[in-house]
Scaffold this motif. Structure first.
Motif, PDB file in Angstrom:
ATOM      1  N   THR A 338     -27.241  36.592   3.313  1.00  0.00           N
ATOM      2  CA  THR A 338     -27.424  36.510   4.790  1.00  0.00           C
ATOM      3  C   THR A 338     -28.551  36.102   5.356  1.00  0.00           C
ATOM      4  O   THR A 338     -29.137  35.315   6.233  1.00  0.00           O
ATOM      5  N   LYS A 339     -29.624  36.793   4.414  1.00  0.00           N
ATOM      6  CA  LYS A 339     -31.124  36.482   4.783  1.00  0.00           C
ATOM      7  C   LYS A 339     -31.566  35.139   4.669  1.00  0.00           C
ATOM      8  O   LYS A 339     -32.129  34.406   5.630  1.00  0.00           O
ATOM      9  N   SER A 340     -30.781  34.605   3.606  1.00  0.00           N
ATOM     10  CA  SER A 340     -31.257  33.083   3.587  1.00  0.00           C
ATOM     11  C   SER A 340     -30.570  32.095   4.701  1.00  0.00           C
ATOM     12  O   SER A 340     -31.026  31.338   5.138  1.00  0.00           O
ATOM     13  N   ALA A 341     -29.568  32.619   5.103  1.00  0.00           N
ATOM     14  CA  ALA A 341     -28.717  31.849   6.279  1.00  0.00           C
ATOM     15  C   ALA A 341     -29.529  32.016   7.481  1.00  0.00           C
ATOM     16  O   ALA A 341     -29.840  31.139   8.447  1.00  0.00           O
ATOM     17  N   LEU A 342     -29.922  33.205   8.033  1.00  0.00           N
ATOM     18  CA  LEU A 342     -30.806  33.606   8.869  1.00  0.00           C
ATOM     19  C   LEU A 342     -31.947  32.744   9.099  1.00  0.00           C
ATOM     20  O   LEU A 342     -32.382  32.187   9.914  1.00  0.00           O
ATOM     21  N   GLU A 343     -32.623  32.530   7.824  1.00  0.00           N
ATOM     22  CA  GLU A 343     -33.970  31.992   7.689  1.00  0.00           C
ATOM     23  C   GLU A 343     -33.534  30.635   7.876  1.00  0.00           C
ATOM     24  O   GLU A 343     -34.636  29.766   8.274  1.00  0.00           O
ATOM     25  N   ALA A 344     -32.475  30.065   7.486  1.00  0.00           N
ATOM     26  CA  ALA A 344     -32.465  28.638   7.537  1.00  0.00           C
ATOM     27  C   ALA A 344     -32.180  27.989   8.639  1.00  0.00           C
ATOM     28  O   ALA A 344     -32.556  26.783   8.911  1.00  0.00           O
ATOM     29  N   PHE A 345     -31.661  28.500   9.945  1.00  0.00           N
ATOM     30  CA  PHE A 345     -30.938  28.068  11.213  1.00  0.00           C
ATOM     31  C   PHE A 345     -32.082  28.237  12.115  1.00  0.00           C
ATOM     32  O   PHE A 345     -32.622  29.450  12.311  1.00  0.00           O
ATOM     33  N   MET A 369     -33.951  39.512  11.883  1.00  0.00           N
ATOM     34  CA  MET A 369     -33.062  39.963  13.036  1.00  0.00           C
ATOM     35  C   MET A 369     -33.462  39.511  14.279  1.00  0.00           C
ATOM     36  O   MET A 369     -32.725  39.395  15.434  1.00  0.00           O
ATOM     37  N   ASP A 370     -34.772  39.272  14.491  1.00  0.00           N
ATOM     38  CA  ASP A 370     -35.589  38.649  15.837  1.00  0.00           C
ATOM     39  C   ASP A 370     -34.463  37.102  16.351  1.00  0.00           C
ATOM     40  O   ASP A 370     -34.690  36.885  17.296  1.00  0.00           O
ATOM     41  N   ARG A 371     -33.942  36.739  15.128  1.00  0.00           N
ATOM     42  CA  ARG A 371     -33.375  35.324  15.492  1.00  0.00           C
ATOM     43  C   ARG A 371     -32.091  35.382  16.061  1.00  0.00           C
ATOM     44  O   ARG A 371     -31.433  34.643  16.488  1.00  0.00           O
ATOM     45  N   LYS A 390     -29.196  47.520  16.380  1.00  0.00           N
ATOM     46  CA  LYS A 390     -29.813  48.100  17.793  1.00  0.00           C
ATOM     47  C   LYS A 390     -31.267  48.393  17.225  1.00  0.00           C
ATOM     48  O   LYS A 390     -32.178  48.354  17.995  1.00  0.00           O
ATOM     49  N   GLU A 391     -31.316  49.048  16.310  1.00  0.00           N
ATOM     50  CA  GLU A 391     -32.549  49.455  15.612  1.00  0.00           C
ATOM     51  C   GLU A 391     -33.661  48.234  15.645  1.00  0.00           C
ATOM     52  O   GLU A 391     -34.689  48.311  16.008  1.00  0.00           O
ATOM     53  N   CYS A 392     -33.142  47.079  15.396  1.00  0.00           N
ATOM     54  CA  CYS A 392     -33.842  45.685  15.102  1.00  0.00           C
ATOM     55  C   CYS A 392     -34.174  45.191  16.451  1.00  0.00           C
ATOM     56  O   CYS A 392     -34.767  44.343  16.400  1.00  0.00           O
ATOM     57  N   GLY A 393     -33.737  45.868  17.579  1.00  0.00           N
ATOM     58  CA  GLY A 393     -33.708  45.224  18.899  1.00  0.00           C
ATOM     59  C   GLY A 393     -32.913  44.011  19.351  1.00  0.00           C
ATOM     60  O   GLY A 393     -33.292  43.375  20.307  1.00  0.00           O
ATOM     61  N   VAL A 394     -31.670  43.890  18.626  1.00  0.00           N
ATOM     62  CA  VAL A 394     -30.753  42.776  18.995  1.00  0.00           C
ATOM     63  C   VAL A 394     -30.232  43.164  20.427  1.00  0.00           C
ATOM     64  O   VAL A 394     -29.617  44.159  20.624  1.00  0.00           O
ATOM     65  N   PRO A 395     -30.208  42.067  21.294  1.00  0.00           N
ATOM     66  CA  PRO A 395     -29.914  42.428  22.915  1.00  0.00           C
ATOM     67  C   PRO A 395     -28.611  42.566  22.679  1.00  0.00           C
ATOM     68  O   PRO A 395     -28.230  43.522  23.704  1.00  0.00           O
ATOM     69  N   GLU A 396     -27.448  41.977  22.233  1.00  0.00           N
ATOM     70  CA  GLU A 396     -26.183  42.136  22.443  1.00  0.00           C
ATOM     71  C   GLU A 396     -25.506  42.442  21.184  1.00  0.00           C
ATOM     72  O   GLU A 396     -25.842  41.806  19.912  1.00  0.00           O
ATOM     73  N   VAL A 397     -24.720  43.519  21.038  1.00  0.00           N
ATOM     74  CA  VAL A 397     -24.130  44.036  19.880  1.00  0.00           C
ATOM     75  C   VAL A 397     -22.183  44.083  20.260  1.00  0.00           C
ATOM     76  O   VAL A 397     -22.316  45.103  21.187  1.00  0.00           O
TER      77      VAL A 397
END
Length: 454
Positions: A338-345, A369-371, A390-397
């Motif tokens: 999943t890290k690779s996917a987040l990094e990719a887009f 997670m800031d993405r 939420k720890e990472c500051g994602v605005p909506e969960v």
């Protein structure tokens, strides 16, 4: 299929069945070997063993007798998943009995040459992409190996006009002795499968067996952005074909932010490539280099790159709907994938993640997670994922039930320009029998919801 003096009238033990073991046993019997099959599954529950017995193969099921190797076997062909700590495998190696996987058998019987593809990530995408390139250029490729088609079964029917494009795992490669692909590809190497290999060194050495028998007439395509592969390439006899994402090079294949280059010349604009993600660009470079080395045309390669949307469940593009791009990465069953996917887009991501609770750390995801503008989470890990986001500051969960609910929530919180990405970072077995079924549920929900809101 070639005849094999190496097995003719020799006593061969096939350890473990499944698809590869069954095919190997059948072929060895056909080639005149005296075959014994040993499988842990009871005979009455083992249709493959029953079929082999009807062919005249000796079958021992339900147990692995410790004294089995005292019967004078000259070769052992093992299922790739059986570890080398297995008592029969240890005993065979101590007795200096050759231990093969069926990839070795495939190579020895094949009238067709091989292109071998391995790596920690990207094997399936690279193999499939290369197959499409060669197929559309009428190069008569066959596809085989870890991708789901038993290589020895493919090799049985191959002719000299074919080329066998073969995905290879470290498990399969570790059991090869003479295997020599004309083109070998290693997409990347990361720490993996240490429970099987016991050490990073053994895992890496198993991967590198893909090139150990190559000569100066062969080619080794490797990731020049990984120092470990650069070091290993320097020791190889084959002609090295490095690929890099760090800008244009005058030789080999490379990419920068705008273009893919072959031998320093522009091949294609990156914006025209359908398969998304930085990690997939590595796969694209490797497959493209192999296709060109095999005589593929640039025109065909460009046509494939502008139409190929990916392997199902691996960063698979689904649809662009009202400016939102949907991707199915259900195969991402751990945080590294999943890290690779987040990094990719690029841009803002609405991430769908969660599944079976195996208490794996999520910390690898934190820098990315800031993405994520919205996390929609589900399954046994939903609460832990929500707290982490939420720890990472994602605005909506949002927490969801099954996939239909998750996709509805993802669409509701998205806007034009967003990527809606299923990349669960968890296995599926809490809610779905496989990652394929989970991915299909995502595809069905996306199609249903987007078509209903055109």
């Amino acid at each position: 299929m070639k005849k094999l003096k190496e097995v003719y009238q020799k006593k061969v033990l096939v350890l473990g069945l499944a698809k590869s073991g069954f095919t190997a046993a059948r072929l060895l019997h056909k080639l005149g070997a005296f075959v014994t099959v040993n499988d842990s599954k009871p005979f009455e529950e083992n249709p493959e063993a029953q079929e082999l017995l009807n062919m005249g193969v000796t079958v021992i099921c339900g147990r692995h007798p410790e004294g089995l190797l005292e019967e004078g076997f000259e070769i052992v062909v093992k299922n790739p998943g059986i570890p080398y700590t297995n008592i029969l495998i240890r005993s065979a190696l101590e007795k200096e009995i050759p231990v093969w996987t069926e990839i070795e058998l495939a190579y020895l019987i094949s009238k067709a040459p091989f292109i071998g593809i391995t790596g920690s990530n990207g094997k399936t995408t690279t193999t499939t992409l290369l197959f499409h390139m060669l197929n559309q250029d009428n190069k008569k490729p066959l596809i085989a190996g870890n991708i789901g088609t038993v290589a020895s079964g493919v090799a049985e029917k191959a002719t000299p006009e074919n080329v066998i494009v073969t995905e290879l795992s470290s498990f399969q490669l570790k059991g090869t002795i003479t295997f020599r692909p004309h083109i070998a590809i290693i997409t990347n190497i990361y720490e993996a499968h240490l429970d099987y290999h016991g050490s990073v060194e053994d895992y890496t050495a198993s991967k590198m067996k893909i090139t150990q028998n190559q000569t100066s007439d062969d080619y080794f395509i490797y990731n020049a952005d990984q120092p470990i592969l650069v070091d290993h390439a320097a020791k190889c006899t084959a002609q090295g074909i490095p690929f890099t994402l760090k800008g244009r090079t005058e030789h080999s294949i490379s990419a920068d932010d705008k273009f893919v280059y072959w031998q320093g010349e522009k091949l294609i604009e990156r914006s025209k490539i359908m398969l998304g993600g930085q990690h997939n660009l590595e796969n694209i470079l490797a497959a493209t280099a192999a296709a060109l080395l095999w005589g593929g045309t640039k025109e065909t390669i460009i046509r494939v790159l502008t139409s190929f949307t990916g392997v199902k469940h691996r960063s698979q593009f689904i649809v662009n709907w009202k400016g939102r791009k949907f991707y199915n990465d259900s195969k991402a069953t751990n945080a590294l994938a999943t890290k690779s996917a987040l990094e990719a887009f690029p841009g803002q991501i609405v991430l769908l993640a969660g599944g079976l609770e195996r208490n794996h750390s999520l910390e690898e995801l934190r820098p990315y997670m800031d993405r994520v503008k919205v996390l929609v989470t589900f399954g046994e890990t939903a609460e832990r994922f929500a707290a982490f986001a939420k720890e990472c500051g994602v605005p909506e969960v949002e927490k969801a039930g099954l996939m239909q609910d998750a996709v509805e929530k993802a669409i509701h919180h998205s806007e034009s320009g967003d990527t809606i990405l299923l990349s669960p970072a968890c296995a599926s077995w809490d809610q779905y029998d496989s990652f394929e079924i989970r991915g299909d549920a995502f595809i069905d929900a996306v199609k249903q919801l987007t078509e209903a809101n055109e």
